[in-house]
Design a protein around this motif. Sequence first.
Motif, mmCIF file in Angstrom:
data_model
loop_
_atom_site.group_PDB
_atom_site.id
_atom_site.type_symbol
_atom_site.label_atom_id
_atom_site.label_comp_id
_atom_site.label_asym_id
_atom_site.label_seq_id
_atom_site.Cartn_x
_atom_site.Cartn_y
_atom_site.Cartn_z
ATOM 1 N N LYS A 146 0.822 -1.214 0.000
ATOM 2 C CA LYS A 146 0.000 0.000 0.000
ATOM 3 C C LYS A 146 0.854 1.260 0.000
ATOM 4 O O LYS A 146 0.495 2.275 -0.626
ATOM 5 C CB LYS A 146 -0.938 -0.035 1.205
ATOM 6 C CG LYS A 146 -1.700 1.228 1.499
ATOM 7 C CD LYS A 146 -0.977 2.108 2.529
ATOM 8 C CE LYS A 146 -0.742 1.400 3.843
ATOM 9 N NZ LYS A 146 0.035 2.237 4.786
ATOM 10 N N ASN A 147 1.989 1.205 0.681
ATOM 11 C CA ASN A 147 2.866 2.373 0.746
ATOM 12 C C ASN A 147 3.424 2.769 -0.619
ATOM 13 O O ASN A 147 3.918 3.890 -0.797
ATOM 14 C CB ASN A 147 4.026 2.110 1.706
ATOM 15 C CG ASN A 147 3.582 2.063 3.154
ATOM 16 O OD1 ASN A 147 2.486 2.505 3.498
ATOM 17 N ND2 ASN A 147 4.420 1.518 4.020
ATOM 18 N N GLN A 148 3.348 1.863 -1.579
ATOM 19 C CA GLN A 148 3.848 2.163 -2.925
ATOM 20 C C GLN A 148 2.811 2.888 -3.781
ATOM 21 O O GLN A 148 3.093 3.243 -4.924
ATOM 22 C CB GLN A 148 4.298 0.868 -3.613
ATOM 23 C CG GLN A 148 5.443 0.167 -2.911
ATOM 24 C CD GLN A 148 6.629 1.092 -2.683
ATOM 25 O OE1 GLN A 148 7.061 1.802 -3.597
ATOM 26 N NE2 GLN A 148 7.158 1.088 -1.466
ATOM 27 N N ASP A 149 1.629 3.108 -3.226
ATOM 28 C CA ASP A 149 0.628 3.948 -3.891
ATOM 29 C C ASP A 149 1.046 5.396 -3.662
ATOM 30 O O ASP A 149 0.826 5.967 -2.583
ATOM 31 C CB ASP A 149 -0.756 3.676 -3.295
ATOM 32 C CG ASP A 149 -1.832 4.606 -3.855
ATOM 33 O OD1 ASP A 149 -1.502 5.492 -4.665
ATOM 34 O OD2 ASP A 149 -3.007 4.439 -3.461
ATOM 35 N N LEU A 150 1.631 5.996 -4.668
ATOM 36 C CA LEU A 150 2.185 7.344 -4.549
ATOM 37 C C LEU A 150 1.268 8.406 -5.144
ATOM 38 O O LEU A 150 1.676 9.562 -5.290
ATOM 39 C CB LEU A 150 3.556 7.392 -5.233
ATOM 40 C CG LEU A 150 4.590 6.371 -4.743
ATOM 41 C CD1 LEU A 150 5.895 6.522 -5.514
ATOM 42 C CD2 LEU A 150 4.810 6.489 -3.245
ATOM 43 N N ILE A 151 0.031 8.018 -5.471
ATOM 44 C CA ILE A 151 -0.880 8.976 -6.105
ATOM 45 C C ILE A 151 -2.109 9.285 -5.256
ATOM 46 O O ILE A 151 -2.713 10.343 -5.432
ATOM 47 C CB ILE A 151 -1.325 8.485 -7.504
ATOM 48 C CG1 ILE A 151 -2.063 7.150 -7.399
ATOM 49 C CG2 ILE A 151 -0.118 8.339 -8.424
ATOM 50 C CD1 ILE A 151 -2.609 6.659 -8.736
ATOM 51 N N SER A 152 -2.478 8.405 -4.345
ATOM 52 C CA SER A 152 -3.672 8.631 -3.529
ATOM 53 C C SER A 152 -3.330 9.446 -2.291
ATOM 54 O O SER A 152 -2.188 9.448 -1.815
ATOM 55 C CB SER A 152 -4.282 7.293 -3.094
ATOM 56 O OG SER A 152 -4.632 6.508 -4.219
ATOM 57 N N ARG A 167 -3.221 10.496 1.643
ATOM 58 C CA ARG A 167 -3.002 9.710 2.841
ATOM 59 C C ARG A 167 -4.353 9.336 3.449
ATOM 60 O O ARG A 167 -5.273 10.156 3.534
ATOM 61 C CB ARG A 167 -2.187 10.517 3.854
ATOM 62 C CG ARG A 167 -1.894 9.746 5.124
ATOM 63 C CD ARG A 167 -0.884 10.461 5.992
ATOM 64 N NE ARG A 167 -0.692 9.739 7.242
ATOM 65 C CZ ARG A 167 0.241 10.031 8.147
ATOM 66 N NH1 ARG A 167 1.075 11.038 7.914
ATOM 67 N NH2 ARG A 167 0.345 9.341 9.256
ATOM 68 N N ARG A 209 -4.767 5.358 0.437
ATOM 69 C CA ARG A 209 -3.845 4.576 -0.391
ATOM 70 C C ARG A 209 -4.331 3.127 -0.505
ATOM 71 O O ARG A 209 -4.877 2.574 0.446
ATOM 72 C CB ARG A 209 -2.432 4.639 0.187
ATOM 73 C CG ARG A 209 -1.796 6.016 0.057
ATOM 74 C CD ARG A 209 -0.427 6.073 0.699
ATOM 75 N NE ARG A 209 -0.514 5.934 2.149
ATOM 76 C CZ ARG A 209 0.539 5.943 2.965
ATOM 77 N NH1 ARG A 209 1.773 6.047 2.450
ATOM 78 N NH2 ARG A 209 0.377 5.826 4.274
ATOM 79 N N GLY A 230 -0.680 0.071 -5.340
ATOM 80 C CA GLY A 230 0.696 -0.269 -4.988
ATOM 81 C C GLY A 230 1.231 -1.417 -5.821
ATOM 82 O O GLY A 230 2.414 -1.436 -6.188
ATOM 83 N N THR A 269 3.136 -1.050 -9.187
ATOM 84 C CA THR A 269 4.530 -0.624 -9.200
ATOM 85 C C THR A 269 5.450 -1.823 -9.037
ATOM 86 O O THR A 269 5.078 -2.812 -8.391
ATOM 87 C CB THR A 269 4.807 0.369 -8.065
ATOM 88 O OG1 THR A 269 4.730 -0.315 -6.794
ATOM 89 C CG2 THR A 269 3.800 1.514 -8.075
ATOM 90 N N GLN A 308 8.076 -2.104 -7.127
ATOM 91 C CA GLN A 308 8.405 -2.330 -5.724
ATOM 92 C C GLN A 308 7.232 -2.952 -4.973
ATOM 93 O O GLN A 308 7.417 -3.814 -4.104
ATOM 94 C CB GLN A 308 8.820 -1.023 -5.048
ATOM 95 C CG GLN A 308 9.286 -1.190 -3.607
ATOM 96 C CD GLN A 308 10.454 -2.149 -3.484
ATOM 97 O OE1 GLN A 308 11.460 -1.999 -4.166
ATOM 98 N NE2 GLN A 308 10.331 -3.149 -2.608
#
Length: 249
Positions: free
Chosen positions: A93-99, A101, A104, A109, A112, A114
């Motif tokens: 989930k931490n690799q969701d860089l578009i949603s 906080r 996410r 995630g 990606t 990673q």
Amino acid sequence: MPKLKSIIKIEGTLDDLTFYKGKEGYLVRTKGGVSKKRINSDPAFARTRENGTEFGHCATSGKTLRRAIISLLSDAKDDRVTSRLTQTMSLVKNQDLISARGQRQVSIGLATPQGRADLTGFDFNIEAILSSVLLSDYTLNPANGEVEIIDFMPIQNLHTPEGATHVSFTSGFLNLDFATGDKDLQLSPVQNMIIDGTTSNVVLTPAGVPVGTGNELFFLKVAFFQEINAIQYPLNNGAYNALQVIEVL
């Protein structure tokens, strides 16, 4: 954490004490902390609410995956697989860089490299890690999910638990959409063999290619049995069985 020592086993809340059963026996703790109402409404706890929402999403995503592979997982898991998988889903989930906080998503995630790497290699039974059980290289054909182990000798290429007489291999090819829950799991025929010095090739080809628009996940399972009077019984109820996510696409 205080332990409850009594012939009466209590679970629940009494005044300011909460009694519950944990891995170490019956435990007791005092009630305290911030009220739920304040956490749900106070602007000071916005981060807490965001973290709670994402934690719930990760727990649900782990449950979605476990249910999608229940036919593989039922005899190849440890007692803490739920919490361990939730932690792994949190990394994804931490690799969701578009949603934003608090919003996410695991599905984003996994789009990606990673995020897919974070889930690849997850062992569902921490007491039987695949790399420690299977002492042989294998190859994966992602086009059809086929797993192949060349020149496999069970007595040499396995870390065999005491009492095991036979071993079985199964591969799984799953298409799972974490956003919708849609799933399609295709399994290979089980390849079972006696644990001896015979060398052979293990070829595990799933029945078909799963359909769907989600991620493709590939699994390899190793299960041990003990033969008694020509009948094979699961060894120690599957405690030594290994199941791993070997690739995510």
